[in-house]
Design a protein around this motif. Structure first.
Motif, PDB file in Angstrom:
ATOM      1  N   TYR A  85      69.690  59.504  37.293  1.00  0.00           N
ATOM      2  CA  TYR A  85      69.390  58.348  36.443  1.00  0.00           C
ATOM      3  C   TYR A  85      70.450  57.259  36.607  1.00  0.00           C
ATOM      4  O   TYR A  85      70.139  56.069  36.578  1.00  0.00           O
ATOM      5  CB  TYR A  85      69.281  58.792  34.990  1.00  0.00           C
ATOM      6  N   ASN A 144      71.232  63.383  34.965  1.00  0.00           N
ATOM      7  CA  ASN A 144      72.006  62.186  34.632  1.00  0.00           C
ATOM      8  C   ASN A 144      72.525  61.478  35.874  1.00  0.00           C
ATOM      9  O   ASN A 144      72.536  60.244  35.930  1.00  0.00           O
ATOM     10  CB  ASN A 144      73.169  62.540  33.706  1.00  0.00           C
ATOM     11  N   HIS A 189      68.487  58.366  28.316  1.00  0.00           N
ATOM     12  CA  HIS A 189      67.296  59.150  28.629  1.00  0.00           C
ATOM     13  C   HIS A 189      66.086  58.323  29.035  1.00  0.00           C
ATOM     14  O   HIS A 189      65.095  58.878  29.499  1.00  0.00           O
ATOM     15  CB  HIS A 189      66.904  60.025  27.432  1.00  0.00           C
ATOM     16  N   LYS A 190      66.169  57.003  28.871  1.00  0.00           N
ATOM     17  CA  LYS A 190      64.971  56.208  29.114  1.00  0.00           C
ATOM     18  C   LYS A 190      65.326  54.733  29.290  1.00  0.00           C
ATOM     19  O   LYS A 190      66.248  54.230  28.657  1.00  0.00           O
ATOM     20  CB  LYS A 190      64.017  56.359  27.922  1.00  0.00           C
ATOM     21  N   THR A 232      61.805  57.886  32.475  1.00  0.00           N
ATOM     22  CA  THR A 232      62.332  58.893  31.564  1.00  0.00           C
ATOM     23  C   THR A 232      63.107  59.921  32.370  1.00  0.00           C
ATOM     24  O   THR A 232      62.785  60.178  33.530  1.00  0.00           O
ATOM     25  CB  THR A 232      61.166  59.597  30.824  1.00  0.00           C
TER      26      THR A 232
END
Length: 199
Positions: free
Chosen positions: A44, A41, A66-67, A79
């Motif tokens: 991301y 996370n 998540h994407k 992803t």
């Protein structure tokens, strides 16, 4: 393959490169895989920051935890996953992979997870990009073996080493820490009589 200290900004650089690739090239896929959910996370979130501050943001059709998928006709996507399964990424084809903190991937599944992840990339394709990185975490396991092979010139990985002394926030100017009572002052000696044991 990158062996580095913590907070050396390697992950930020990798996420910047992945964002730039996905932003400039249509129909590309990328995946971020770290040792655990919080680690994935965090990476991301770095990617998301590049998207949020892009003055010419592309529209998305999906943008969640998540994407992220850019809207057609661009359709590039990223992803997020963790290395906790031995089939990570197996339903995808990726042009970019960020495998983070590989030394901390679960011992029982690390090799299978990595093989599954690398299997998502077209072999010998000039438009692929993969970075395997981590902080040293013992002298065994997948990352250790990959690192030793890369240093020996075996395989496909190029080794990059960043020592802690190369990262500015890990250094102090010479003379800024008094060392005159080294071995006697408890702040230098976490265990009683440690300096005696080391002599």
């Amino acid at each position: 393959i990158v062996l580095k200290p913590r907070k050396a900004r390697v992950s930020t650089l990798v996420e910047a490169e992945i964002y730039a690739r996905l932003r400039r090239r249509a129909h590309q896929s990328a995946i971020i895989v770290a040792h655990d959910g919080p680690g994935s996370n965090t990476l991301y979130e770095m990617f998301q920051r590049f998207y949020e501050f892009d003055p010419q943001q592309l529209p998305t059709i999906k943008n969640n935890q998540h994407k992220l998928i850019f809207a057609p006709p661009h359709s590039s996507q990223i992803t997020v996953a963790t290395a906790g399964t031995d089939t990570v990424g197996s339903s995808q084809t990726n042009q970019a992979v960020h495998a983070s903190e590989v030394p901390k991937w679960p011992m029982g599944t690390a090799e299978d997870a990595f093989l599954s992840l690398m299997g998502t990339m077209p072999k010998h394709h000039p438009d692929t990009f993969a970075v395997v990185e981590g902080t040293a975490y013992g002298a065994s396991g997948l990352f250790y073996t990959m690192w030793k092979d890369a240093v020996a010139g075996k395989g496909i990985w190029y080794p990059f080493f960043f020592g802690w002394q190369e990262v500015k926030h890990y250094r102090l100017p010479v003379g800024s820490v008094p060392l005159d009572d080294l071995g006697e002052n408890l702040r230098y000696n976490g265990y009683e009589q440690e300096e005696v044991v080391l002599q």
